[in-house]
Design a protein around this motif. Sequence first.
Motif, PDB file in Angstrom:
ATOM      1  N   ASN A 261      -6.865  -8.817  -9.039  1.00 31.13           N
ATOM      2  CA  ASN A 261      -6.744  -7.371  -8.896  1.00 31.13           C
ATOM      3  C   ASN A 261      -6.130  -6.938  -7.568  1.00 31.13           C
ATOM      4  OD1 ASN A 261      -8.727  -7.222  -7.018  1.00 31.13           O
ATOM      5  ND2 ASN A 261     -10.143  -6.030  -8.253  1.00 31.13           N
ATOM      6  N   GLU A 262      -5.549  -7.910  -6.850  1.00 31.88           N
ATOM      7  CA  GLU A 262      -4.785  -7.477  -5.670  1.00 31.88           C
ATOM      8  C   GLU A 262      -3.613  -6.608  -6.118  1.00 31.88           C
ATOM      9  OE1 GLU A 262      -2.768 -11.535  -6.364  1.00 31.88           O
ATOM     10  OE2 GLU A 262      -4.821 -10.826  -6.402  1.00 31.88           O
ATOM     11  N   HIS A 263      -3.288  -6.687  -7.446  1.00 26.41           N
ATOM     12  CA  HIS A 263      -2.202  -5.812  -7.900  1.00 26.41           C
ATOM     13  C   HIS A 263      -2.633  -4.343  -7.812  1.00 26.41           C
ATOM     14  CE1 HIS A 263      -3.928  -5.803 -12.081  1.00 26.41           C
ATOM     15  NE2 HIS A 263      -3.486  -4.574 -12.033  1.00 26.41           N
ATOM     16  N   ILE A 264      -3.955  -4.093  -7.883  1.00 31.71           N
ATOM     17  CA  ILE A 264      -4.429  -2.705  -7.725  1.00 31.71           C
ATOM     18  C   ILE A 264      -4.187  -2.258  -6.280  1.00 31.71           C
ATOM     19  CG2 ILE A 264      -6.461  -1.192  -7.730  1.00 31.71           C
ATOM     20  CD1 ILE A 264      -7.528  -2.808 -10.063  1.00 31.71           C
ATOM     21  N   LEU A 265      -4.480  -3.148  -5.355  1.00 32.65           N
ATOM     22  CA  LEU A 265      -4.263  -2.793  -3.944  1.00 32.65           C
ATOM     23  C   LEU A 265      -2.780  -2.546  -3.672  1.00 32.65           C
ATOM     24  CD1 LEU A 265      -6.685  -5.337  -2.244  1.00 32.65           C
ATOM     25  CD2 LEU A 265      -7.088  -2.938  -2.808  1.00 32.65           C
ATOM     26  N   ARG A 266      -1.941  -3.428  -4.269  1.00 35.14           N
ATOM     27  CA  ARG A 266      -0.490  -3.268  -4.107  1.00 35.14           C
ATOM     28  C   ARG A 266      -0.035  -1.925  -4.674  1.00 35.14           C
ATOM     29  NH1 ARG A 266       0.622  -8.425  -5.830  1.00 35.14           N
ATOM     30  NH2 ARG A 266       1.161  -7.662  -7.893  1.00 35.14           N
ATOM     31  N   ARG A 267      -0.579  -1.641  -5.858  1.00 37.89           N
ATOM     32  CA  ARG A 267      -0.223  -0.398  -6.528  1.00 37.89           C
ATOM     33  C   ARG A 267      -0.607   0.804  -5.660  1.00 37.89           C
ATOM     34  NH1 ARG A 267      -1.720   0.698 -12.884  1.00 37.89           N
ATOM     35  NH2 ARG A 267      -0.620  -1.207 -13.291  1.00 37.89           N
ATOM     36  N   ARG A 268      -1.823   0.735  -5.105  1.00 34.41           N
ATOM     37  CA  ARG A 268      -2.269   1.872  -4.284  1.00 34.41           C
ATOM     38  C   ARG A 268      -1.412   2.038  -3.039  1.00 34.41           C
ATOM     39  NH1 ARG A 268      -8.762   3.008  -4.392  1.00 34.41           N
ATOM     40  NH2 ARG A 268      -8.948   3.095  -6.656  1.00 34.41           N
ATOM     41  N   ARG A 269      -0.985   0.938  -2.446  1.00 34.84           N
ATOM     42  CA  ARG A 269      -0.123   1.029  -1.260  1.00 34.84           C
ATOM     43  C   ARG A 269       1.182   1.739  -1.628  1.00 34.84           C
ATOM     44  NH1 ARG A 269      -0.665  -2.087   3.195  1.00 34.84           N
ATOM     45  NH2 ARG A 269       1.572  -2.289   3.403  1.00 34.84           N
ATOM     46  N   ARG A 270       1.759   1.285  -2.749  1.00 35.93           N
ATOM     47  CA  ARG A 270       3.020   1.892  -3.186  1.00 35.93           C
ATOM     48  C   ARG A 270       2.804   3.378  -3.513  1.00 35.93           C
ATOM     49  NH1 ARG A 270       4.708   3.190  -7.595  1.00 35.93           N
ATOM     50  NH2 ARG A 270       3.331   1.974  -8.919  1.00 35.93           N
ATOM     51  N   GLN A 271       1.688   3.663  -4.194  1.00 37.31           N
ATOM     52  CA  GLN A 271       1.421   5.057  -4.559  1.00 37.31           C
ATOM     53  C   GLN A 271       1.255   5.946  -3.334  1.00 37.31           C
ATOM     54  OE1 GLN A 271      -2.028   4.759  -7.092  1.00 37.31           O
ATOM     55  NE2 GLN A 271      -0.826   4.314  -8.913  1.00 37.31           N
ATOM     56  N   ARG A 272       0.644   5.395  -2.268  1.00 35.98           N
ATOM     57  CA  ARG A 272       0.469   6.220  -1.067  1.00 35.98           C
ATOM     58  C   ARG A 272       1.811   6.572  -0.440  1.00 35.98           C
ATOM     59  NH1 ARG A 272      -4.368   3.194  -0.228  1.00 35.98           N
ATOM     60  NH2 ARG A 272      -3.283   1.741   1.121  1.00 35.98           N
ATOM     61  N   GLY A 273       2.764   5.614  -0.516  1.00 39.06           N
ATOM     62  CA  GLY A 273       4.115   5.885  -0.014  1.00 39.06           C
ATOM     63  C   GLY A 273       4.763   7.002  -0.825  1.00 39.06           C
ATOM     64  N   GLU A 274       4.609   6.907  -2.154  1.00 38.18           N
ATOM     65  CA  GLU A 274       5.216   7.932  -3.008  1.00 38.18           C
ATOM     66  C   GLU A 274       4.517   9.277  -2.839  1.00 38.18           C
ATOM     67  OE1 GLU A 274       5.245   5.983  -6.744  1.00 38.18           O
ATOM     68  OE2 GLU A 274       6.865   4.680  -6.021  1.00 38.18           O
ATOM     69  N   TRP A 275       3.215   9.218  -2.600  1.00 38.96           N
ATOM     70  CA  TRP A 275       2.429  10.425  -2.369  1.00 38.96           C
ATOM     71  C   TRP A 275       2.994  11.163  -1.138  1.00 38.96           C
ATOM     72  CZ3 TRP A 275      -3.613   9.875  -1.566  1.00 38.96           C
ATOM     73  CH2 TRP A 275      -4.175  11.143  -1.389  1.00 38.96           C
ATOM     74  N   PHE A 276       3.286  10.373  -0.104  1.00 39.08           N
ATOM     75  CA  PHE A 276       3.874  10.943   1.117  1.00 39.08           C
ATOM     76  C   PHE A 276       5.201  11.643   0.787  1.00 39.08           C
ATOM     77  CE2 PHE A 276       6.766  10.577   4.734  1.00 39.08           C
ATOM     78  CZ  PHE A 276       6.020  11.166   5.743  1.00 39.08           C
TER      79      PHE A 276
END
Length: 332
Positions: A261-276
Motif C-alpha cells: 500500500n505504499e502506492h496509497i502514499l505515492r498517490r497522496r503525494r501526487r494528489q497533494r501536488g495537484e491540489w496545490f
Amino acid sequence: MQGRDAAASIVADLHAGSRRALSKCLSLIESTRPEDRSLAYDILDHCSASRGGSWRIGCTGPPGVGKSTFIEQLGMQLLSAGRRVAVLAVDPSSRRTGGSILGDKVRMPLLSTQENAFVRPTPSKATLGGAAPSTRDAITICEEAGFDTVIIETVGVGQSETDVAEMTDMFVLLALPNSGDDVQGIKRGIMEVADAIVVTKADVDPAAANRSVATLTGALRYMSHTESDRTTPVLACSSLSGEGIDEVLRQIEFFFDDARNEHILRRRRRQRGEWFDRAIESELINRLSGLGAFHAACQVMRSQCIEGTVAPSLAVHRLLGRVLLTVREEPT
Ligand code: GDP
C-alpha cells in the motif's frame, strides 16, 4: 473572539467531537465570503496537513444506480468494524442551470443518525476552479474531527468522477446490472481509474448481475489501471438485502491492508501536488473576481467575445496582461 483565537477554539471543539463545530468548519470552507475564507484558512492552519491512516474512498455512478443506498449499507458495516465514517455527498450541480443533480432528498437516513457517522450533502456551486474545490479541505476537516473513513459520493457526470478519483485513495465505481451496454456505457477512462467496480441491485436479477460482473471483468483485461498493478475486483451486491456487501468490505480492507500500500502514499503525494495546482487556479480566480476594476474589465471583454469582435483566448491574454503589468518576471 477573532481570527486565530476563534479558529483555535473551533478546532478544540472539533477535537472534542462537537458536530456543531464540524458543520461550522465545513460551511466556512465552502463559503466564498472573504471573512469566512479567512477564518477557514486559520482553521486549516490548526489542522494537520496530512493525516496518515485514514481511508478516503470515492464512490460514483449514474443517478439511480444506488449510491446512497450502497453507502448507507457499507457505512453501517464499517461502523460495526469499529470505524468512524464521514460521508461527503458532493453534488456537482449543473454548470448551466446551477441546479442540483443529487436532489434534495434526505440521504442515508439510518447512517446519518449513528453516533460515529456524519453525513453531509455539499452542494458545490459550479465554481470556476473546478468541481468542489473545497472538498479536499472538507476531507482534512473530517479527519481532524476523528473520522478515520471519509467517503466522497458524487454523481458520475462530466468531470466530477475524475475529480473524486483525484482526491481519494480508493475509487469505487457503481454500475447497473445488465444494462446491455455494460462496458460501452462506462467511459474507458473511468474504468481505468476504478480500484473496484460494484454491480448494484443484484437482488432484482442475480443472473443478470453475474453476467455484468463477467462482462466488466473481461473488459478490464484489455485495460490497465492508470496507477496500480492490482487487478481491479468486480463484485455484485444488493444494498437492500445486504448480500455481497461483506465481500465489498473485505476488498476495501484488503486494498488498505495490502502490503504494497505504499502506492496509497505515492498517490497522496501526487494528489497533494495537484491540489496545490488547483488551489492556485481557484484562489487566483477568487481574488481577481474580488477586484472591482478587474470585474468591470472582464464584463467588457466578455461582451466583446460574445459579439465576436475578439477571440476569447486573446481577450483573456490581454486582460491578464494588464493585471500582471506590475509583476516583473525575474530571469531564471
Ligand atoms: P443514487 O441516485 O445512485 O444515490 O440511488 P439511490 O441509492 O437513491 O437508489 C435509487 C433507487 O434504487 C431507490 O429507489 C433505491 O431503493 C433502489 N435501490 C438501491 N439499491 C438497491 C438494491 O440493491 N436493490 C434494489 N432492488 N433496489 C435498490
